[in-house]
Design a protein around this motif. Structure first.
Motif, PDB file in Angstrom:
ATOM      1  N   ASN A 293       0.819  -1.217   0.000  1.00  0.00           N
ATOM      2  CA  ASN A 293       0.000   0.000   0.000  1.00  0.00           C
ATOM      3  C   ASN A 293       0.853   1.269   0.000  1.00  0.00           C
ATOM      4  O   ASN A 293       0.452   2.308   0.528  1.00  0.00           O
ATOM      5  CB  ASN A 293      -0.966   0.004   1.192  1.00  0.00           C
ATOM      6  CG  ASN A 293      -1.929  -1.161   1.147  1.00  0.00           C
ATOM      7  OD1 ASN A 293      -2.706  -1.298   0.210  1.00  0.00           O
ATOM      8  ND2 ASN A 293      -1.868  -2.037   2.140  1.00  0.00           N
ATOM      9  N   GLY A 317      -3.121  -0.488   5.205  1.00  0.00           N
ATOM     10  CA  GLY A 317      -4.144  -0.279   4.193  1.00  0.00           C
ATOM     11  C   GLY A 317      -5.571  -0.486   4.641  1.00  0.00           C
ATOM     12  O   GLY A 317      -6.451  -0.669   3.801  1.00  0.00           O
ATOM     13  N   ARG A 340     -10.115   1.868  -1.217  1.00  0.00           N
ATOM     14  CA  ARG A 340      -9.902   0.695  -0.377  1.00  0.00           C
ATOM     15  C   ARG A 340     -11.210  -0.083  -0.282  1.00  0.00           C
ATOM     16  O   ARG A 340     -12.232   0.349  -0.799  1.00  0.00           O
ATOM     17  CB  ARG A 340      -9.421   1.101   1.016  1.00  0.00           C
ATOM     18  CG  ARG A 340      -8.065   1.771   1.029  1.00  0.00           C
ATOM     19  CD  ARG A 340      -7.669   2.232   2.414  1.00  0.00           C
ATOM     20  NE  ARG A 340      -6.287   2.703   2.437  1.00  0.00           N
ATOM     21  CZ  ARG A 340      -5.687   3.213   3.507  1.00  0.00           C
ATOM     22  NH1 ARG A 340      -6.371   3.315   4.661  1.00  0.00           N
ATOM     23  NH2 ARG A 340      -4.429   3.613   3.451  1.00  0.00           N
TER      24      ARG A 340
END
Length: 545
Positions: A293, A317, A340
């Motif tokens: 990430n 993340g 996300r």
């Protein structure tokens, strides 16, 4: 006389005692012997191919084995169990169990792959790559009982030499009419990169190895370079893939490997001078990687990119962070949109601040993959289109909701509008010069496997009209794959594995390919048309205020 009688009585008494002793002692001995025989338990023990009888006053199977002089190995089996009390006539079986490991080399046959090459005449075949068998070392766990093999299980398989696929190209069964095209179109076909320029018949492969993994496949803004990733084979220490770039304007130009490996995302900057990328590590557990990430930005040069600047440091993340964030570079190049499993937002590169645009419940896939929203910037960089996981339909858990909606967000967080409900998880919005194109699930409650129609909306999300399919035809397979032309008046999309050209004014799309293996279409202006595109009139229709 009296003395004589007395001697006779004494002698008689002694004789009687002797007789009694002779009768009593054998009786006692016989009784004891019979008692001993009645208290001994005969048991049969079978082991190592032998059969023997032992007598025990009592006890367990373990005692019987000890009396027979039988020693058990760690894996040996005994029937009945060792703790069972012995009984007369019991037969005890001892099975000798042995375990060992064996290895052997096995041949791994190569696979023959046939790819359709529209550059070849109809019916013609051409061997692109010779097939070669590979070799693996296989380890088996072998179990023997009393010397006989009863189980042979493969426990591991290590690659010694990978097989090399045989690749055969065949000519297309029919030819399509050449369609004039602006700019440069690139697409994936059977693991290779192809380019199309000028018209749909003028296409050629840029790679021939067949090992592009599709994680990164991006044309530079001027259409002169293609950025892509090739998968790497190996053990846990081997990265997932490697970043490459190849020039699209020179026939036979050798691709350039970049010193960047393990890439989940990469993208050209809007001016084509830089490359942004995010990385991951290979893992043995599903899905086979763990995202970092992170986000790096470096010059689009084989040597300079090794000195890339880390814009976002590695982090967990959020929910399901191991899958990896999605990123999208803003049109002016100063920010990145991110998505996300439970959030969309914007990261400002200059200030280092994050603006969260919306939080939502992550979607529970009940599998090893993670749903992440698709993102698209408006041409002016002021707004962001994204698919968001919707609210529960009934009484189900929020993570189980089957609904997905299309939202528009002002990138400064000042405005958010839901412009379409139940569009499906794979709606894949794509903002063009003249509007917002997105997919709409035919079956909104089962959008994961549903086909999708293609819908065009004005920039503010109003005035939806269906561009494909026409009439009662079936939609595209999920997820919709669309690329806008430089002028914004036409677009290409994938339908049943082939590339089609659509128009914002509607009409029947024109088929451009017939291989049935097309994916990842990308479209860019050629190196001389960038200024002309900027001079075009502003797009019609409404705009967000």
């Amino acid at each position: 006389m009296w003395l004589e009688d007395s001697d006779v009585d004494v002698s008689t008494t002694k004789m009687r005692k002797i007789v009694l002793l002779l009768v009593f002692i054998p009786s006692v001995l016989l009784t004891m012997l019979l008692g001993c025989q009645r208290s001994s338990i005969p048991v049969i023990v079978q082991a190592d191919g032998n059969r023997q009888q032992v007598l025990l006053p009592g006890g367990t199977v373990r005692d019987a084995l000890a009396a027979a002089g039988i020693t058990l190995g760690a894996l040996d089996r005994v029937q009945p169990d060792l703790y069972v009390e012995v009984t007369p006539g019991m037969v005890i079986h001892v099975t000798r169990v042995e375990e060992r490991y064996e290895t052997e080399r096995v041949t791994v046959p190569y696979v023959r792959k046939v790819i359709v090459n529209e550059a070849l005449p109809t019916g013609e075949t051409r061997l692109i790559q010779l097939g070669m068998n590979g070799e693996d070392e296989v380890t088996y766990r072998v179990v023997l009982e009393d010397g006989k093999v009863v189980e042979r299980i493969r426990v591991s398989q290590a690659q010694i030499k990978p097989p090399q696929d045989e690749i055969v190209a065949v000519g297309a069964t029919h030819s399509l009419r050449a369609v004039p095209l602006e700019g440069t179109i690139a697409f994936l076909s059977a693991g290779n990169a192809w380019v199309m320029r000028g018209n749909s018949a003028a296409r050629r492969p840029l790679t021939t190895e067949g090992d592009l993994d599709g994680r990164v496949f991006e044309l530079s803004p001027d259409g002169r370079w293609l950025l892509y990733t090739r998968r790497l084979e190996g053990d846990i220490e081997t990265p997932l893939n490697q970043l490459w770039m190849v020039k699209t304007t020179v026939v036979g130009e050798s691709p350039i490997s970049l010193p960047v490996r393990g890439v989940l995302y990469a993208q050209w900057s809007p001016d084509g001078k830089q490359i942004a990328y995010s990385t991951a590590e290979r893992t043995t557990s599903p899905p086979g990687w763990r995202a970092n990430n992170d986000l790096w930005v470096g010059k689009a040069d084989a040597r300079a990119i090794a000195r890339a600047t880390q814009v976002i440091t590695a982090n967990l993340g959020g929910v399901y962070g191991w899958w990896g964030d999605k990123f999208a570079w803003s049109p002016e190049g100063k920010a990145f949109a991110y998505a996300r499993a439970d959030q969309v937002g914007v990261y400002d590169v200059l200030s280092g601040t994050i603006t969260v645009l919306r939080d939502f419940a992550p979607y529970n896939t009940y599998s090893e993959w993670v749903w992440i929203p698709d993102l698209s910037w408006s041409p002016d960089g002021r707004f962001l289109a994204a698919v968001v996981h919707g609210e529960p339909l009934a009484n189900e858990d929020a993570q189980d909701s089957p609904l997905f909606d299309l939202w528009l967000f002002a990138t400064d967080g000042s405005l958010q509008v839901r412009v379409a409900e139940r569009v499906g998880m794979w709606s894949a919005p794509s903002w063009g010069r003249y509007g917002l194109l997105h997919g709409e699930a035919v079956d909104a409650l089962h959008s994961m496997d549903s086909r999708y129609t293609l819908i065009l909306r004005d920039h503010d999300g109003s005035n939806p009209r269906r561009l494909f399919p026409q009439g009662e035809g079936t939609g595209v397979l999920p997820p919709p794959e669309v690329a806008w032309s430089p002028s914004g008046e036409t677009f290409v999309f994938v339908y049943n594995g082939n590339l089609y050209l659509g128009n914002i004014r509607g009409g029947i799309p024109q088929q451009l390919t017939s291989t049935g293996q097309i994916s990842r279409p990308r479209w860019a202006a050629d190196e001389h048309s960038g200024e002309n595109a900027e001079k075009m009139s502003s797009p019609p229709g409404n705009s967000l205020r």
